[in-house]
Write a protein that holds these residues in place. Structure first.
Motif, PDB file in Angstrom:
ATOM      1  N   GLU A 121       0.837  -1.202   0.000  1.00 29.25           N
ATOM      2  CA  GLU A 121       0.000   0.000   0.000  1.00 29.25           C
ATOM      3  C   GLU A 121       0.872   1.251   0.000  1.00 29.25           C
ATOM      4  N   VAL A 122       1.940   1.225   0.794  1.00 25.98           N
ATOM      5  CA  VAL A 122       2.860   2.370   0.839  1.00 25.98           C
ATOM      6  C   VAL A 122       3.468   2.614  -0.537  1.00 25.98           C
ATOM      7  N   LEU A 123       3.925   1.570  -1.193  1.00 29.64           N
ATOM      8  CA  LEU A 123       4.544   1.715  -2.521  1.00 29.64           C
ATOM      9  C   LEU A 123       3.555   2.291  -3.530  1.00 29.64           C
ATOM     10  N   ASN A 124       2.327   1.803  -3.491  1.00 27.28           N
ATOM     11  CA  ASN A 124       1.318   2.277  -4.435  1.00 27.28           C
ATOM     12  C   ASN A 124       0.969   3.735  -4.187  1.00 27.28           C
ATOM     13  N   MET A 125       0.798   4.102  -2.904  1.00 23.95           N
ATOM     14  CA  MET A 125       0.469   5.499  -2.601  1.00 23.95           C
ATOM     15  C   MET A 125       1.639   6.419  -2.925  1.00 23.95           C
ATOM     16  N   ALA A 126       2.869   5.979  -2.667  1.00 26.18           N
ATOM     17  CA  ALA A 126       4.041   6.799  -2.970  1.00 26.18           C
ATOM     18  C   ALA A 126       4.112   7.099  -4.469  1.00 26.18           C
ATOM     19  N   GLU A 127       3.817   6.101  -5.290  1.00 27.65           N
ATOM     20  CA  GLU A 127       3.816   6.318  -6.738  1.00 27.65           C
ATOM     21  C   GLU A 127       2.742   7.328  -7.135  1.00 27.65           C
ATOM     22  N   LYS A 128       1.561   7.218  -6.528  1.00 25.26           N
ATOM     23  CA  LYS A 128       0.486   8.168  -6.837  1.00 25.26           C
ATOM     24  C   LYS A 128       0.876   9.586  -6.439  1.00 25.26           C
ATOM     25  N   ARG A 129       1.567   9.729  -5.311  1.00 24.53           N
ATOM     26  CA  ARG A 129       2.004  11.053  -4.866  1.00 24.53           C
ATOM     27  C   ARG A 129       3.064  11.628  -5.809  1.00 24.53           C
ATOM     28  N   MET A 130       3.965  10.795  -6.279  1.00 25.64           N
ATOM     29  CA  MET A 130       4.955  11.239  -7.256  1.00 25.64           C
ATOM     30  C   MET A 130       4.261  11.794  -8.502  1.00 25.64           C
ATOM     31  N   ILE A 131       3.265  11.074  -8.987  1.00 23.93           N
ATOM     32  CA  ILE A 131       2.527  11.509 -10.179  1.00 23.93           C
ATOM     33  C   ILE A 131       1.756  12.790  -9.894  1.00 23.93           C
TER      34      ILE A 131
END
Length: 287
Positions: free
Chosen positions: A88-98
């Motif tokens: 979940e952390v990895l997925n949210m971090a990617e969304k925040r980068m975008i």
């Protein structure tokens, strides 16, 4: 495929060395690996925890890390398995980068996601600790650049860069609005008010693709920023050349140091001009 900063890639290597077939990486592993990486904001995180808890904290907190059976491990493209919470952390971090319109995932994206997702950190650390984690790793930071021995090369045959002219103001404002919103418009207007306009603009094929300002944010002397590059030109060296143009102007004005206000991504400025973080102090918590 997600791209990572060099610092995050070092964190992944640390985690890969910690992992095995019987252990999935958790968000707490991630936090501890950031401390172990120990450069830039991760070094500041490490120093904060060492000062508050001492060297024993690394050993004590490792005991709280949950070991899972191999049946519970989730595989990723990273060189280690993760828990569901870490996924979940990895997925949210990617969304925040975008969301931030950035091209490389950094430690700030990861910590932001960790603080949002993993409530167990609140059982191990105080509320003050969590606030400091956010301030150290997740925010744009002020940085310092020594200018005495600063002699960069600013040649780039693919770009045309010049100081902005008053007639350029509408075009620059339109570019900023379309790429970044309205947050930097006051700085653009401030830069335009200087006798020597304190804005440089980069063009390619007569189309603006980036700008950078100095002494424009609240008209503070000896400062750099803001700077913005169109998304499709983020990895083409545009920001590097614009940054050098502005810092050279500050050097010509006899400043020994330049302050990069609200700098981010931090690693870019560390690499390009040797910028150093201005430390956050605990008494700055409410600022």
């Amino acid at each position: 495929m997600v791209k990572y900063t060099d610092r995050v890639q070092r964190i992944w290597r640390i985690l890969a060395n910690k992992s095995d077939r019987e252990m999935a990486i958790t968000p707490l592993h991630l936090l501890l690996a950031m401390c172990e990486e120990n450069t830039g904001p991760c070094a500041e995180l490490h120093q904060y925890l060492m000062k508050k808890y001492g060297h024993q904290f690394l050993l004590d907190y490792e005991k709280h890390v949950i070991r899972t059976h191999s049946a519970s491990l989730l595989q990723t493209t990273l060189p280690f398995p993760v828990t569901g919470k870490m996924m979940e952390v990895l997925n949210m971090a990617e969304k925040r980068m975008i969301r931030y319109n950035q091209t490389l995932l950094n430690e700030g994206h990861l910590m932001q996601a960790t603080l949002r997702i993993d409530s167990s950190l609140g059982e191990l650390f105080t509320e003050q600790d969590l606030i400091m984690f956010d301030k150290i790793l997740c925010r744009a930071r002020d940085m310092l650049v020594p200018l005495d021995n600063y002699f960069p090369s600013i040649e780039n045959k693919q770009l045309f860069i010049r100081r902005a002219l008053k007639k350029d103001e509408p075009e620059i404002i339109d570019f900023v609005k379309s790429e970044f919103g309205s947050g930097w418009l006051e700085s653009i207007k401030n830069g335009m008010e200087h006798e020597d306009i304190s804005i440089f603009v980069a063009y390619h094929n007569n189309i603006i693709n980036g700008f950078a300002c100095y002494e424009a944010h609240d008209k503070k002397r000896g400062t750099f920023g803001p700077m913005g590059i169109s998304n499709q030109n983020r990895e083409h060296g545009v920001g590097t050349i614009l940054l050098h143009h502005c810092l050279l102007e500050l050097k010509r004005k006899k400043y020994k140091y330049a302050i990069l206000e609200g700098a981010g991504p931090i690693e870019f400025y560390e690499k390009v001009v040797g910028a150093m973080l201005i430390p956050i102090k605990e008494n700055d918590l409410n600022k």
